[in-house]
Design a protein around this motif. Structure first.
Motif, mmCIF file in Angstrom:
data_model
loop_
_atom_site.group_PDB
_atom_site.id
_atom_site.type_symbol
_atom_site.label_atom_id
_atom_site.label_comp_id
_atom_site.label_asym_id
_atom_site.label_seq_id
_atom_site.Cartn_x
_atom_site.Cartn_y
_atom_site.Cartn_z
ATOM 1 N N GLU A 1 1.230 -1.210 -0.348
ATOM 2 C CA GLU A 1 0.213 0.297 0.042
ATOM 3 C C GLU A 1 0.845 1.465 0.371
ATOM 4 O O GLU A 1 1.899 1.095 0.169
ATOM 5 N N LEU A 2 0.741 2.631 -0.684
ATOM 6 C CA LEU A 2 1.029 2.872 -0.728
ATOM 7 C C LEU A 2 -0.089 4.408 -0.544
ATOM 8 O O LEU A 2 -0.774 4.655 -1.710
ATOM 9 N N ASP A 3 0.074 5.973 -0.192
ATOM 10 C CA ASP A 3 -1.020 6.669 -0.481
ATOM 11 C C ASP A 3 -1.059 7.946 -0.777
ATOM 12 O O ASP A 3 -1.621 8.917 -0.850
ATOM 13 N N VAL A 4 0.316 7.758 -2.005
ATOM 14 C CA VAL A 4 0.309 8.724 -2.780
ATOM 15 C C VAL A 4 0.483 8.044 -4.179
ATOM 16 O O VAL A 4 0.595 6.944 -4.246
ATOM 17 N N ASN A 5 0.560 8.104 -5.150
ATOM 18 C CA ASN A 5 0.797 8.246 -6.461
ATOM 19 C C ASN A 5 1.469 9.010 -7.233
ATOM 20 O O ASN A 5 2.053 9.615 -7.441
ATOM 21 N N PRO A 6 3.023 8.280 -7.399
ATOM 22 C CA PRO A 6 4.196 8.367 -7.761
ATOM 23 C C PRO A 6 4.628 9.008 -9.769
ATOM 24 O O PRO A 6 5.473 9.858 -9.717
ATOM 25 N N GLU A 7 3.174 8.952 -10.390
ATOM 26 C CA GLU A 7 3.307 8.908 -11.321
ATOM 27 C C GLU A 7 3.016 10.635 -11.454
ATOM 28 O O GLU A 7 3.420 11.900 -12.247
ATOM 29 N N ASP A 8 2.283 11.441 -9.879
ATOM 30 C CA ASP A 8 2.266 12.538 -9.674
ATOM 31 C C ASP A 8 3.656 13.753 -9.676
ATOM 32 O O ASP A 8 3.410 14.567 -9.266
ATOM 33 N N TYR A 9 4.539 12.972 -9.571
ATOM 34 C CA TYR A 9 6.312 13.717 -8.971
ATOM 35 C C TYR A 9 6.933 13.432 -10.800
ATOM 36 O O TYR A 9 6.793 12.662 -11.523
ATOM 37 N N ASP A 10 7.931 14.712 -11.102
ATOM 38 C CA ASP A 10 9.190 14.212 -11.184
ATOM 39 C C ASP A 10 10.237 13.772 -10.748
ATOM 40 O O ASP A 10 10.945 13.021 -12.116
ATOM 41 N N VAL A 11 10.499 14.109 -9.780
ATOM 42 C CA VAL A 11 11.715 13.695 -9.728
ATOM 43 C C VAL A 11 11.210 12.652 -8.421
ATOM 44 O O VAL A 11 10.674 12.782 -7.313
ATOM 45 N N ILE A 12 11.845 11.263 -8.478
ATOM 46 C CA ILE A 12 11.824 10.890 -6.825
ATOM 47 C C ILE A 12 12.769 10.133 -6.609
ATOM 48 O O ILE A 12 13.138 8.674 -7.322
ATOM 49 N N PHE A 13 12.777 9.878 -5.838
ATOM 50 C CA PHE A 13 13.690 9.146 -4.279
ATOM 51 C C PHE A 13 13.056 8.037 -3.912
ATOM 52 O O PHE A 13 12.011 7.544 -3.724
ATOM 53 N N VAL A 14 13.996 7.432 -4.035
ATOM 54 C CA VAL A 14 13.696 5.551 -4.096
ATOM 55 C C VAL A 14 13.894 5.163 -2.958
ATOM 56 O O VAL A 14 15.647 4.094 -3.155
ATOM 57 N N GLY A 15 14.127 4.432 -1.814
ATOM 58 C CA GLY A 15 14.978 3.808 -0.554
ATOM 59 C C GLY A 15 14.221 2.769 -0.377
ATOM 60 O O GLY A 15 13.528 2.183 -0.230
ATOM 61 N N TYR A 16 15.527 1.583 0.035
ATOM 62 C CA TYR A 16 14.562 0.301 -0.043
ATOM 63 C C TYR A 16 16.434 -0.885 0.830
ATOM 64 O O TYR A 16 17.698 0.061 0.828
ATOM 65 N N PRO A 17 16.180 -1.478 1.866
ATOM 66 C CA PRO A 17 17.702 -1.869 1.692
ATOM 67 C C PRO A 17 17.804 -3.089 0.818
ATOM 68 O O PRO A 17 16.759 -3.569 -0.064
ATOM 69 N N VAL A 18 19.468 -3.764 0.555
ATOM 70 C CA VAL A 18 19.390 -4.626 -0.140
ATOM 71 C C VAL A 18 19.424 -6.178 0.798
ATOM 72 O O VAL A 18 18.630 -6.230 1.888
ATOM 73 N N HIS B 1 19.822 -8.709 -4.192
ATOM 74 C CA HIS B 1 18.691 -7.760 -4.695
ATOM 75 C C HIS B 1 18.354 -6.506 -4.046
ATOM 76 O O HIS B 1 17.968 -6.968 -3.312
ATOM 77 N N LEU B 2 17.321 -6.101 -5.365
ATOM 78 C CA LEU B 2 15.947 -5.342 -4.505
ATOM 79 C C LEU B 2 14.795 -6.508 -4.029
ATOM 80 O O LEU B 2 15.156 -7.505 -4.685
ATOM 81 N N PRO B 3 14.984 -5.848 -2.561
ATOM 82 C CA PRO B 3 13.691 -6.796 -2.176
ATOM 83 C C PRO B 3 12.281 -6.689 -3.358
ATOM 84 O O PRO B 3 11.992 -6.008 -4.058
ATOM 85 N N MET B 4 12.028 -7.951 -2.891
ATOM 86 C CA MET B 4 10.507 -8.476 -4.435
ATOM 87 C C MET B 4 9.747 -6.920 -3.996
ATOM 88 O O MET B 4 8.946 -6.771 -5.221
ATOM 89 N N ILE B 5 9.049 -6.977 -2.962
ATOM 90 C CA ILE B 5 8.851 -5.662 -3.321
ATOM 91 C C ILE B 5 9.265 -4.619 -4.058
ATOM 92 O O ILE B 5 7.687 -3.501 -4.147
#
Ligand SMILES: Cc1cc2nc3c(=O)[nH]c(=O)nc-3n(C[C@H](O)[C@H](O)[C@H](O)COP(=O)(O)O)c2cc1C
Length: 172
Positions: free
Chosen positions: A78-95, A99-103
């Motif tokens: 679940e995510l309470d915003v729509n990333p498509e509404d933004y031009d620049v998107i910082f994306v954070g996660y743990p390795v 690899h990227l977590p599958m989520i």
């Protein structure tokens, strides 16, 4: 701009995720880096919340993450915003498991990032970015994926200067 991130831990869990997630105040290491970025850039912040929360016990999360990877799963979120509404998107996660977590694959599958700028940031326990920036660029060939910052989770609480230097290099 948007700062969006996934971290399995919440404030109640950080202590319990033994060894993997040292305390950085009351937040996980990815969340802590997100807060530093949020203090510097004018951006909304949102958290990628797993529909099925990850277990409190580290080994259980490790096992689940491994089987999600083996099955090429796309865990719901679940995510309470729509990333498509933004031009620049910082994306954070743990390795996770090199690899990227599958989520995060679920996240990248769910939106059209064409023409957008994606700026990754991640935490790790030795793998640095683990090749995940290239994974993101491959998943989003129509986006501009910038050089991210990889922070050792156990040093996240000392990372502010490095994060601000990295942001300055990106002209933020
Ligand atoms: C399931 C799982 C798999 C992980 N796999 C790796 C890995 O392959 N390489 C690595 O450097 N760290 C790995 N780690 C360590 C995390 O990336 C590190 O502890 C990170 O700081 C966690 O971020 P958090 O505090 O926001 O949860 C793994 C942790 C978990 C829970």
């Amino acid at each position: 701009m948007l700062i969006v991130y996934f971290s399995p831990a919440n404030a109640d869990r950080v202590d319990a995720v033994s060894g993997a997630t040292p305390r950085t105040g009351d937040v996980s290491s990815v969340e802590y880096i997100a807060q530093i970025i949020g203090g510097q850039v004018d951006a909304d912040t949102a958290k990628i919340v797993p529909a099925d929360p990850y277990p409190i016990v580290y080994d259980d999360t490790a096992n689940r993450a491994k089987s999600e990877q083996d099955q090429d799963a796309r865990p719901a979120f679940e995510l309470d915003v729509n990333p498509e509404d933004y031009d620049v998107i910082f994306v954070g996660y743990p390795v996770w498991w090199y690899h990227l977590p599958m989520i995060m694959q679920s996240f990248f599958d769910s939106y059209d990032f064409g023409g957008k700028t994606i700026i990754p940031f991640n935490t790790h326990a030795g793998s640095r970015d683990g090749g995940t920036y290239r994974e993101i660029a491959a998943l989003e060939p129509d986006a501009s994926v910038l050089d991210g910052i990889a922070v050792a989770g156990e040093r996240a609480s000392d990372a502010e200067k490095d994060v601000l230097t990295w942001l300055a290099g990106l002209r933020y």
